[in-house]
Design a protein around this motif. Structure first.
Motif, PDB file in Angstrom:
ATOM      1  N   GLU A  59       0.823  -1.202   0.000  1.00 29.59           N
ATOM      2  CA  GLU A  59       0.000   0.000   0.000  1.00 29.59           C
ATOM      3  C   GLU A  59       0.859   1.255   0.000  1.00 29.59           C
ATOM      4  N   ASP A  60       1.922   1.256   0.811  1.00 30.94           N
ATOM      5  CA  ASP A  60       2.810   2.423   0.864  1.00 30.94           C
ATOM      6  C   ASP A  60       3.514   2.640  -0.472  1.00 30.94           C
ATOM      7  N   LEU A  61       3.913   1.561  -1.128  1.00 29.68           N
ATOM      8  CA  LEU A  61       4.569   1.680  -2.427  1.00 29.68           C
ATOM      9  C   LEU A  61       3.610   2.270  -3.464  1.00 29.68           C
ATOM     10  N   ILE A  62       2.389   1.776  -3.492  1.00 28.64           N
ATOM     11  CA  ILE A  62       1.396   2.297  -4.437  1.00 28.64           C
ATOM     12  C   ILE A  62       1.110   3.765  -4.146  1.00 28.64           C
ATOM     13  N   THR A  63       0.987   4.117  -2.868  1.00 24.19           N
ATOM     14  CA  THR A  63       0.751   5.512  -2.486  1.00 24.19           C
ATOM     15  C   THR A  63       1.892   6.398  -2.966  1.00 24.19           C
ATOM     16  N   LEU A  64       3.127   5.941  -2.777  1.00 21.22           N
ATOM     17  CA  LEU A  64       4.294   6.707  -3.234  1.00 21.22           C
ATOM     18  C   LEU A  64       4.245   6.904  -4.749  1.00 21.22           C
ATOM     19  N   LEU A  65       3.993   5.830  -5.481  1.00 20.33           N
ATOM     20  CA  LEU A  65       3.967   5.927  -6.945  1.00 20.33           C
ATOM     21  C   LEU A  65       2.852   6.850  -7.422  1.00 20.33           C
ATOM     22  N   MET A  66       1.728   6.828  -6.764  1.00 26.49           N
ATOM     23  CA  MET A  66       0.630   7.720  -7.139  1.00 26.49           C
ATOM     24  C   MET A  66       0.988   9.173  -6.809  1.00 26.49           C
ATOM     25  N   ARG A  67       1.662   9.394  -5.690  1.00 25.95           N
ATOM     26  CA  ARG A  67       2.111  10.747  -5.338  1.00 25.95           C
ATOM     27  C   ARG A  67       3.108  11.276  -6.365  1.00 25.95           C
ATOM     28  N   LEU A  68       3.853  10.357  -6.981  1.00 19.95           N
ATOM     29  CA  LEU A  68       4.821  10.737  -8.009  1.00 19.95           C
ATOM     30  C   LEU A  68       4.164  10.907  -9.380  1.00 19.95           C
ATOM     31  N   HIS A  69       2.844  10.785  -9.430  1.00 19.89           N
ATOM     32  CA  HIS A  69       2.040  11.013 -10.633  1.00 19.89           C
ATOM     33  C   HIS A  69       2.232   9.943 -11.706  1.00 19.89           C
ATOM     34  N   PHE A  70       2.443   8.699 -11.276  1.00 21.45           N
ATOM     35  CA  PHE A  70       2.479   7.590 -12.238  1.00 21.45           C
ATOM     36  C   PHE A  70       1.088   7.437 -12.839  1.00 21.45           C
ATOM     37  N   ASP A  71       1.025   7.216 -14.146  1.00 23.09           N
ATOM     38  CA  ASP A  71      -0.264   6.890 -14.751  1.00 23.09           C
ATOM     39  C   ASP A  71      -0.409   5.365 -14.747  1.00 23.09           C
ATOM     40  N   TRP A  72      -1.524   4.868 -15.248  1.00 24.74           N
ATOM     41  CA  TRP A  72      -1.806   3.427 -15.182  1.00 24.74           C
ATOM     42  C   TRP A  72      -0.754   2.618 -15.935  1.00 24.74           C
ATOM     43  N   GLU A  73      -0.383   3.097 -17.103  1.00 22.91           N
ATOM     44  CA  GLU A  73       0.600   2.382 -17.911  1.00 22.91           C
ATOM     45  C   GLU A  73       1.968   2.349 -17.218  1.00 22.91           C
ATOM     46  N   GLN A  74       2.341   3.447 -16.593  1.00 26.12           N
ATOM     47  CA  GLN A  74       3.618   3.508 -15.882  1.00 26.12           C
ATOM     48  C   GLN A  74       3.609   2.592 -14.657  1.00 26.12           C
ATOM     49  N   LEU A  75       2.482   2.516 -13.975  1.00 25.97           N
ATOM     50  CA  LEU A  75       2.374   1.583 -12.851  1.00 25.97           C
ATOM     51  C   LEU A  75       2.567   0.147 -13.324  1.00 25.97           C
ATOM     52  N   GLU A  76       1.927  -0.187 -14.446  1.00 27.06           N
ATOM     53  CA  GLU A  76       2.078  -1.540 -14.996  1.00 27.06           C
ATOM     54  C   GLU A  76       3.535  -1.803 -15.375  1.00 27.06           C
ATOM     55  N   GLN A  77       4.188  -0.841 -15.994  1.00 31.89           N
ATOM     56  CA  GLN A  77       5.595  -0.999 -16.370  1.00 31.89           C
ATOM     57  C   GLN A  77       6.474  -1.185 -15.141  1.00 31.89           C
ATOM     58  N   PHE A  78       6.197  -0.434 -14.077  1.00 29.27           N
ATOM     59  CA  PHE A  78       6.982  -0.567 -12.856  1.00 29.27           C
ATOM     60  C   PHE A  78       6.793  -1.969 -12.271  1.00 29.27           C
TER      61      PHE A  78
END
Length: 125
Positions: A59-78
């Protein structure tokens, strides 16, 4: 919220870091110390390193990535990078990748057969 110009710049920056991470991880096994250092340097762009990546809850990792403005495609790539890094080194980031895939699938409001396949693949291991 970022204005369009800043959003575009941030997207380009994130895409470039992800592209570099991908090229560093998709190399013959095992990774050298220099390659791991290069990976660490790229992770710093996301306020991460391997140790914090291990320590962060899903949850903390996802929160961090969202705070960094990752879009859906970037989240999938990560998440894809986490899977490949787990294969290259003896880290197990599959649960983190699974959490990211499930988050994207649920929150993006768009069903992706590709992500669904990745989720099934992880769960069937």
């Amino acid at each position: 919220m970022l204005n369009k110009g800043l959003r575009d710049e941030e997207k380009i920056r994130i895409d470039n870091v992800l592209k570099t991470l991908r090229t560093l991880i998709f190399v013959p096994y095992p990774l050298s110390n220099l390659q791991i250092t290069d990976i660490e340097n790229q992770l710093k762009e996301f306020a991460l390193n391997i140790e914090t990546l291990i320590d962060y809850s899903n949850e903390d990792l996802i929160t961090l990535l969202m705070r960094l403005h990752f879009d859906w495609e970037q989240l999938e790539q990560f998440a894809d990078i986490l899977i490949e890094f787990s294969k290259a080194e003896n880290y197990n980031f599959e649960n983190k990748a699974l959490a990211i895939y499930e988050y994207v699938q649920a929150e993006s409001k768009v069903f992706s057969f590709g992500i669904n396949s990745k989720i099934s693949s992880i769960k069937n291991k």
